[in-house]
Scaffold this motif. Structure first.
Motif, PDB file in Angstrom:
ATOM      1  N   PRO A 140     -56.552  26.349  38.459  1.00  0.00           N
ATOM      2  CA  PRO A 140     -57.099  25.361  39.069  1.00  0.00           C
ATOM      3  C   PRO A 140     -58.597  25.760  39.440  1.00  0.00           C
ATOM      4  N   TYR A 141     -58.872  26.810  39.970  1.00  0.00           N
ATOM      5  CA  TYR A 141     -60.246  27.089  40.337  1.00  0.00           C
ATOM      6  C   TYR A 141     -61.173  27.246  38.904  1.00  0.00           C
ATOM      7  N   GLN A 142     -60.663  27.666  38.001  1.00  0.00           N
ATOM      8  CA  GLN A 142     -61.496  27.576  36.888  1.00  0.00           C
ATOM      9  C   GLN A 142     -61.780  26.080  36.424  1.00  0.00           C
ATOM     10  N   ALA A 143     -60.813  25.241  36.599  1.00  0.00           N
ATOM     11  CA  ALA A 143     -61.170  23.699  36.244  1.00  0.00           C
ATOM     12  C   ALA A 143     -62.117  23.424  37.254  1.00  0.00           C
ATOM     13  N   ILE A 144     -62.060  23.772  38.492  1.00  0.00           N
ATOM     14  CA  ILE A 144     -62.914  23.233  39.517  1.00  0.00           C
ATOM     15  C   ILE A 144     -64.274  23.733  39.262  1.00  0.00           C
ATOM     16  N   ASN A 145     -64.512  25.119  38.884  1.00  0.00           N
ATOM     17  CA  ASN A 145     -65.715  25.708  38.536  1.00  0.00           C
ATOM     18  C   ASN A 145     -66.597  24.906  37.339  1.00  0.00           C
ATOM     19  N   GLN A 146     -65.569  24.743  36.124  1.00  0.00           N
ATOM     20  CA  GLN A 146     -66.050  23.732  35.185  1.00  0.00           C
ATOM     21  C   GLN A 146     -66.551  22.408  35.597  1.00  0.00           C
ATOM     22  N   ALA A 147     -65.926  21.760  36.252  1.00  0.00           N
ATOM     23  CA  ALA A 147     -66.286  20.590  37.108  1.00  0.00           C
ATOM     24  C   ALA A 147     -67.597  20.374  37.539  1.00  0.00           C
ATOM     25  N   GLU A 148     -67.744  21.598  38.411  1.00  0.00           N
ATOM     26  CA  GLU A 148     -69.065  21.880  39.150  1.00  0.00           C
ATOM     27  C   GLU A 148     -70.411  22.004  38.080  1.00  0.00           C
ATOM     28  N   VAL A 149     -69.825  22.784  37.009  1.00  0.00           N
ATOM     29  CA  VAL A 149     -70.854  22.982  35.912  1.00  0.00           C
ATOM     30  C   VAL A 149     -71.408  21.487  35.366  1.00  0.00           C
ATOM     31  N   ALA A 180     -74.015   9.280  36.487  1.00  0.00           N
ATOM     32  CA  ALA A 180     -73.151   9.001  37.483  1.00  0.00           C
ATOM     33  C   ALA A 180     -71.531   9.028  36.934  1.00  0.00           C
ATOM     34  N   SER A 181     -71.611   8.550  35.754  1.00  0.00           N
ATOM     35  CA  SER A 181     -70.245   8.590  35.138  1.00  0.00           C
ATOM     36  C   SER A 181     -69.491   9.925  34.953  1.00  0.00           C
ATOM     37  N   ALA A 182     -70.537  10.831  34.513  1.00  0.00           N
ATOM     38  CA  ALA A 182     -69.992  12.232  34.358  1.00  0.00           C
ATOM     39  C   ALA A 182     -69.597  13.055  35.727  1.00  0.00           C
ATOM     40  N   ARG A 183     -70.368  12.812  36.729  1.00  0.00           N
ATOM     41  CA  ARG A 183     -70.394  13.329  37.908  1.00  0.00           C
ATOM     42  C   ARG A 183     -68.898  12.681  38.372  1.00  0.00           C
ATOM     43  N   GLY A 184     -68.649  11.393  38.455  1.00  0.00           N
ATOM     44  CA  GLY A 184     -67.423  10.829  38.931  1.00  0.00           C
ATOM     45  C   GLY A 184     -66.385  11.194  38.280  1.00  0.00           C
ATOM     46  N   PHE A 185     -66.475  11.790  36.848  1.00  0.00           N
ATOM     47  CA  PHE A 185     -65.149  12.160  36.213  1.00  0.00           C
ATOM     48  C   PHE A 185     -64.922  13.651  36.840  1.00  0.00           C
ATOM     49  N   ALA A 186     -66.001  14.317  36.895  1.00  0.00           N
ATOM     50  CA  ALA A 186     -65.949  15.715  37.399  1.00  0.00           C
ATOM     51  C   ALA A 186     -65.387  15.751  38.900  1.00  0.00           C
ATOM     52  N   ARG A 187     -65.629  14.991  39.755  1.00  0.00           N
ATOM     53  CA  ARG A 187     -65.492  14.986  41.141  1.00  0.00           C
ATOM     54  C   ARG A 187     -64.061  14.657  41.157  1.00  0.00           C
ATOM     55  N   THR A 188     -63.521  13.797  40.419  1.00  0.00           N
ATOM     56  CA  THR A 188     -62.034  13.277  40.163  1.00  0.00           C
ATOM     57  C   THR A 188     -61.199  14.418  40.065  1.00  0.00           C
ATOM     58  N   ILE A 189     -61.487  15.145  38.874  1.00  0.00           N
ATOM     59  CA  ILE A 189     -60.787  16.125  38.559  1.00  0.00           C
ATOM     60  C   ILE A 189     -60.645  17.396  39.641  1.00  0.00           C
ATOM     61  N   GLN A 190     -61.912  17.674  40.176  1.00  0.00           N
ATOM     62  CA  GLN A 190     -61.816  18.658  41.151  1.00  0.00           C
ATOM     63  C   GLN A 190     -60.978  18.242  42.562  1.00  0.00           C
ATOM     64  N   PHE A 235     -58.319  16.520  42.129  1.00  0.00           N
ATOM     65  CA  PHE A 235     -56.888  16.844  41.739  1.00  0.00           C
ATOM     66  C   PHE A 235     -56.388  18.280  41.907  1.00  0.00           C
ATOM     67  N   GLN A 236     -57.373  19.109  41.102  1.00  0.00           N
ATOM     68  CA  GLN A 236     -56.986  20.627  41.010  1.00  0.00           C
ATOM     69  C   GLN A 236     -57.176  21.280  42.435  1.00  0.00           C
ATOM     70  N   PHE A 237     -57.656  21.020  43.571  1.00  0.00           N
ATOM     71  CA  PHE A 237     -57.821  21.629  44.711  1.00  0.00           C
ATOM     72  C   PHE A 237     -56.355  21.393  45.576  1.00  0.00           C
ATOM     73  N   LEU A 259     -57.285  19.783  52.166  1.00  0.00           N
ATOM     74  CA  LEU A 259     -56.886  18.257  51.688  1.00  0.00           C
ATOM     75  C   LEU A 259     -57.886  17.345  52.091  1.00  0.00           C
ATOM     76  N   ASP A 260     -58.590  17.686  53.235  1.00  0.00           N
ATOM     77  CA  ASP A 260     -59.820  16.661  53.710  1.00  0.00           C
ATOM     78  C   ASP A 260     -60.980  16.755  52.672  1.00  0.00           C
ATOM     79  N   HIS A 261     -61.099  18.054  52.105  1.00  0.00           N
ATOM     80  CA  HIS A 261     -62.046  18.536  51.106  1.00  0.00           C
ATOM     81  C   HIS A 261     -61.608  17.731  49.820  1.00  0.00           C
ATOM     82  N   ALA A 262     -60.440  17.695  49.371  1.00  0.00           N
ATOM     83  CA  ALA A 262     -60.005  17.054  48.177  1.00  0.00           C
ATOM     84  C   ALA A 262     -60.257  15.532  48.253  1.00  0.00           C
ATOM     85  N   LYS A 263     -59.937  14.852  49.505  1.00  0.00           N
ATOM     86  CA  LYS A 263     -60.284  13.645  49.641  1.00  0.00           C
ATOM     87  C   LYS A 263     -61.862  13.348  49.756  1.00  0.00           C
ATOM     88  N   SER A 264     -62.632  14.027  50.118  1.00  0.00           N
ATOM     89  CA  SER A 264     -64.086  13.850  50.062  1.00  0.00           C
ATOM     90  C   SER A 264     -64.691  13.774  48.557  1.00  0.00           C
TER      91      SER A 264
END
Length: 456
Positions: free
Chosen positions: A114-123, A140-150, A152-154, A186-191
């Motif tokens: 999960p952390y590997q996915a989170i870091n991939q999304a951050e990149v 905006a589209s790419a960022r929205g996709f990245a944050r959505t996956i983050q 989930f993964q957190f 969980l609050d961070h995942a929500k944000s």
């Protein structure tokens, strides 16, 4: 993240120098992260999106088999390595420690992956923001996709270690932040989910401007990704006990009370160079390593339940594994995956309807809760609900339906469900002589990293 810490410590031992001072390695086939973050090409951003989809599914095997075992949805019988039975079932008084079996290659899905996915999304988010070739909608589209996956993964490491807390400040893998509580995680995942939804909203209408795999078929538009984002937010808000938040999120999701229960985004699989579905096992094959239905699940079924016939395959010859506590006999195996290229869903309409029922029940709204319950029961062919309308009775019914509707999905729903309702004693260990784990400690490598940093 923990693998980085382990590698750093190994380098310290072997070379007695600062492991972070390494020679630059140039990959002739791929751009360096620094280059991508500075000003990525459109192709590089596309590669990051496709790579993130691959990272996004890395948890599937470990979380399904281990968390499913913890909640006694399944046994993952393994004739080669008894630890899949003895350790995961807590036989002989075994309790998880920092070097517990499952934190390594098989357990990466619960922590490292999960952390590997989170870091991939951050990149991806950073690269999209700085890519001069992209327009504002594409960024905006790419960022929205990245944050959505983050978002989930957190939730994966957060639910794995629970009250022990996780790191959420991991943008710099060489300088991670402190552990925070489950609630803060969980609050961070929500944000992140909210930020992702806002980014997608800023992208406007129309198709998602980058290629997605078939796992997002039917959702490969901006509106479709927003629906997925809100579906994930509904699951998250249930863990946060924000029942009004669940209902609000569901309004923006793909929930359909009259729709197909199976609708939802999936993790796709395929032949090389892709990966085969890790949950696929040939039906009735003469093997002793496979996922089998837990005996208590078979015992507690409702007569005529279509989910039983659709999901559980009765084997001609049971699989029997001898352990040091009790012999384990698997009479039925999972038949949801007809081929080794079948996609695996990561959130479905059926779960969203159950979340709606749960939210209404906890808000004391018996009418809409029972309506949603009856949608699930009708799909299962077991008739309408005739029990009491009290909150306690409705939660009993909802948790029972979740047990069969969401059986052995790649999330470990029953393990989490019994914990969040303080019902872990309901998990039946009589068939295996084991115990039930409430949570897991941090892997040893995670603490080794802190010790290394403190010693500098």
């Amino acid at each position: 993240m923990n693998s980085i810490g382990a590698a750093a410590l190994a380098a310290t031992t072997l070379w007695a120098c600062n492991p972070l001072q390494i020679d630059e390695v140039i990959d002739p086939n791929n751009p360096a992260v620094e280059v991508v973050l500075e000003d990525a090409s459109r192709e590089a951003v596309q590669f990051l999106i496709t790579g993130l989809e691959a990272r996004h599914r890395a948890y599937v095997f470990n979380v399904t088999t281990s968390w499913g075992t913890f909640g006694r949805e399944i046994w993952y019988l393994n004739g080669s390595d008894p630890r899949f039975q003895t350790d995961w079932l807590g036989q002989g008084g075994r309790q998880p420690d920092r070097a517990y079996f499952g934190f390594g290659a098989t357990g990466g899905g619960s922590w490292a992956a999960p952390y590997q996915a989170i870091n991939q999304a951050e990149v991806l988010a950073g690269a999209a923001t700085n890519a001069s070739i992209l327009n504002d909608r594409e960024r905006a589209s790419a960022r929205g996709f990245a944050r959505t996956i983050q978002g989930f993964q957190f939730m994966i490491p957060a639910n794995f270690v629970f009250e022990n807390g996780i790191r959420i400040d991991v943008a710099d893998p060489f300088n991670p932040g402190p552990f925070v509580s489950y609630e803060e995680a969980l609050d961070h995942a929500k944000s992140l989910l909210d930020q992702g939804f806002t980014d997608l909203e800023a992208a406007g209408a129309g198709p998602f401007p980058f290629r997605l795999t078939r796992g997002f078929d039917g959702f490969n538009t901006i509106a479709g990704l927003q629906q997925i984002n809100r579906a994930i937010a509904a699951r998250l808000n249930a863990y946060r006990k924000d029942w009004n938040g669940v209902l609000t999120a569901l309004e923006g999701s793909f929930i359909n009370m009259n729709g197909d229960m199976q609708v939802g985004p999936t993790h796709p699989y395929g032949a090389a160079p892709d990966l085969f579905n890790p949950l696929f096992f040939v039906l009735d094959a003469a093997i002793n390593t496979l996922t089998v239905v837990h005996p208590s699940v078979l015992r507690d079924t409702t007569a005529g339940d279509l989910r039983v016939r659709q999901k559980f395959f009765p084997r001609t010859n049971p699989v029997i594994i001898t352990t040091d506590a009790a012999p384990l006999t698997g009479t039925h195996q999972d038949q949801r995956w007809p081929t080794n290229e079948t996609s695996v869903p990561f959130i479905r309409n059926e779960e969203l309807i159950l979340l709606k029922a749960e939210a209404h029940a906890n808000l004391g709204q018996a009418g809409p809760a029972i309506e949603a319950i009856n949608v699930i029961r009708a799909a299962a062919g077991i008739g309408e609900y005739t029990g009491a309308s009290s909150t306690e009775a409705l939660i009993d019914e909802i948790l029972y339906q979740r047990r069969y509707s969401l059986w052995a999905e790649p999330w470990g729903h029953r393990w989490i469900d019994t914990r969040r309702y303080d019902r872990m004693e309901e998990i039946d260990t009589s068939f295996d002589g084991g115990s039930v784990f409430r949570q897991f400690p941090h892997p040893q490598a995670e603490l080794n990293w802190d010790l290394y940093v403190e010693g500098q």
